[in-house]
Design an enzyme around this catalytic site. Structure first.
Site, PDB file in Angstrom:
ATOM      1  CG  ASP A 253      -1.929   1.118   1.235  1.00  0.00           C
ATOM      2  OD1 ASP A 253      -1.671   2.152   0.585  1.00  0.00           O
ATOM      3  OD2 ASP A 253      -2.963   0.984   1.914  1.00  0.00           O
TER       4      ASP A 253
ATOM      5  NE  ARG B 191      -2.256  11.370  10.029  1.00  0.00           N
ATOM      6  CZ  ARG B 191      -2.699  10.701   8.961  1.00  0.00           C
ATOM      7  NH1 ARG B 191      -2.104   9.565   8.615  1.00  0.00           N
ATOM      8  NH2 ARG B 191      -3.701  11.160   8.246  1.00  0.00           N
TER       9      ARG B 191
END
Length: 459
Positions: free
Chosen positions: A232, A406
């Site tokens: 991925d 994040r």
């Protein structure tokens, strides 16, 4: 871009040394002119329009749109679709998923032509390629391979769909217990795989921590026991150089709305190594994957090559915008993009260490840039509240539970000053939250931080 000097040693003549450093880095940044090509940045606005006041630290989740994409989509609506109508399929659209795929493969994936296509959503493409892989190894191996290896902290859709495939096909799952603050190591993979392994599914860059996995050696390890690997690439494509052909990767999938700026819900891309294309059976058989689309015959006969992995009508409108960022990456060079990404994340970590760690924040991304992708994650029990307050003040990071914030730094659209402003705002809000919890002061404290290095100050 060369690695940045230590910002703590930058002289400022009374100005904050970090701000002086950030401004200097923006002046010497060889990719700085690309920032002006994005909607909403201080120079990327139409005449008479106001610049976007946002501090945007979420390009690893949804990238900014480019000015070129605004023009491209408008032209498509008024001309390509508006005047050519259904003729567009014969003139361009039927081949567009493969033309864009080849160019993406060339500039960002290290792939020769004929192995990448633009198709369905990330989830659907992961399902198609994972299901094709396990069916091939289950039937084509002796003894049959009945196990899929994946990790406990992979992105939820990866885990959920593999659980579904295992249930459908009577397979078992071997879970690698990965550290949410780290990622999957080569030794963990070696310990998990064996002659029973049909497929290994991993993320190249971990969505929480930003950990960058060793694609080449993990792929080789899986191949040594006869397993296939599906990577991925959603958090690496467009930020981290990828060498699919050199690493002998079997299969890969990635989304286009993060660093490729394809827009919300833009379709994903799939990679199938050339020698596997005609031996894998894709499980969602649709008319666009047939040998002759308009024969409309009574049975399904798959097309040769990469085209067989298409299913339904390709989402043409959805794949327009990504072309402009792919062109930027091709012009700039993915190695230069990566160099700026490293410089931005190194700067962010410097600020985290100085400003956030004293407030009880923990860095949960790798410090070594060779093991880190394009975002930095910091943890603190108050980060959900901090993120909510930041969004209310047009500072946009994102939150990943249970307590991670994040900081996503998109190299083509993010500046060093914007990075500084964002981390300063995180500091000020967190400080305000902690003071409020202690009963010492109300509010978030964000205004004080913006007074010194807030939006518009030095960008």
């Amino acid at each position: 871009m060369t690695p940045p000097p230590d910002p703590s040693r930058t002289a400022g003549e009374g100005t904050d040394a970090h701000l002086v450093f950030a401004r200097r880095m923006d002046r010497i940044d060889g990719l700085a002119h690309y920032r002006r090509q994005f909607v909403g940045t201080e120079a990327g606005t139409a005449a008479g329009a106001a610049a976007d006041p946002f501090v945007y630290l979420d390009g690893n989740s949804l990238g900014r749109p480019t000015l070129a994409s605004v023009g491209r989509i408008t032209e498509f609506l008024t001309h390509n679709w508006g005047t050519r109508l259904i003729r567009g399929w014969d003139e361009e659209w039927m081949e567009l998923p493969f033309r864009i795929g080849d160019e993406l493969g060339r500039v960002a994936l290290g792939s020769a032509p004929g192995q990448v296509f633009i198709g369905d959503s990330t989830t659907v493409l992961l399902y198609k390629l994972a299901r094709a892989a396990v069916d091939y190894r289950r039937v084509g191996s002796e003894p049959a391979r009945t196990e899929i290896v994946l990790d406990t902290d992979n992105f939820p859709t990866d885990r959920y769909l593999i659980e579904g495939i295992a249930a459908e096909r009577g397979l078992t799952l071997h879970w690698i217990h990965s550290d949410p603050a780290g990622g999957v190591s080569l030794d963990q993979v070696r310990a998990a795989i064996g002659q029973q392994t049909a497929l290994v599914l991993l993320s190249h860059v971990a969505y929480r921590s930003g950990f960058l996995a060793d694609m080449r050696r993990i792929t080789a390890a899986a191949h040594s026991v006869g397993a296939l690997v599906l990577w991925d690439l959603s958090h690496s494509v467009g930020s981290v150089p990828v060498e699919l052909d050199l690493c002998d990767v079997d299969l890969a999938v990635g989304c286009s709305y993060k660093y490729l700026n394809g827009g919300p819900g833009a379709p994903a891309f799939g990679y199938v190594r050339r020698d596997l294309q005609d031996v894998l059976t894709q499980p969602i058989q649709g008319w666009m994957g047939t040998k002759d689309v308009f024969t409309m015959g009574p049975g399904y006969h798959p097309a040769d090559g990469i085209r067989r992995f298409q299913s339904g009508t390709p989402p043409i409108v959805g794949m327009l915008a990504m072309q402009d960022t792919i062109a930027m990456i091709g012009e700039a060079g993915i190695e230069e993009v990566r160099a700026k990404s490293v410089a931005l994340t190194e700067f962010a970590i410097t600020l985290v260490d100085e400003w956030l760690v004293p407030l009880g924040v923990r860095l949960t991304s790798p410090r070594d840039h060779t093991h880190r992708g394009g975002h930095v994650t910091v943890n603190h029990p108050a980060m959900r509240q901090v993120t909510t307050t930041l969004w209310e003040h047009d500072v946009i990071p994102d939150f990943r539970g249970p307590e991670g914030l994040r900081i996503g730094l998109s190299p083509l659209s993010t500046s060093f000053v914007e990075t500084l402003e964002g981390v300063a705002a995180i500091r000020d809000v967190l400080r305000g939250v902690l003071l409020g919890q202690a009963g010492l002061a109300p509010g978030t404290g964000i205004a004080a931080g913006f007074g010194q290095s807030g939006p518009g100050n030095g960008r």
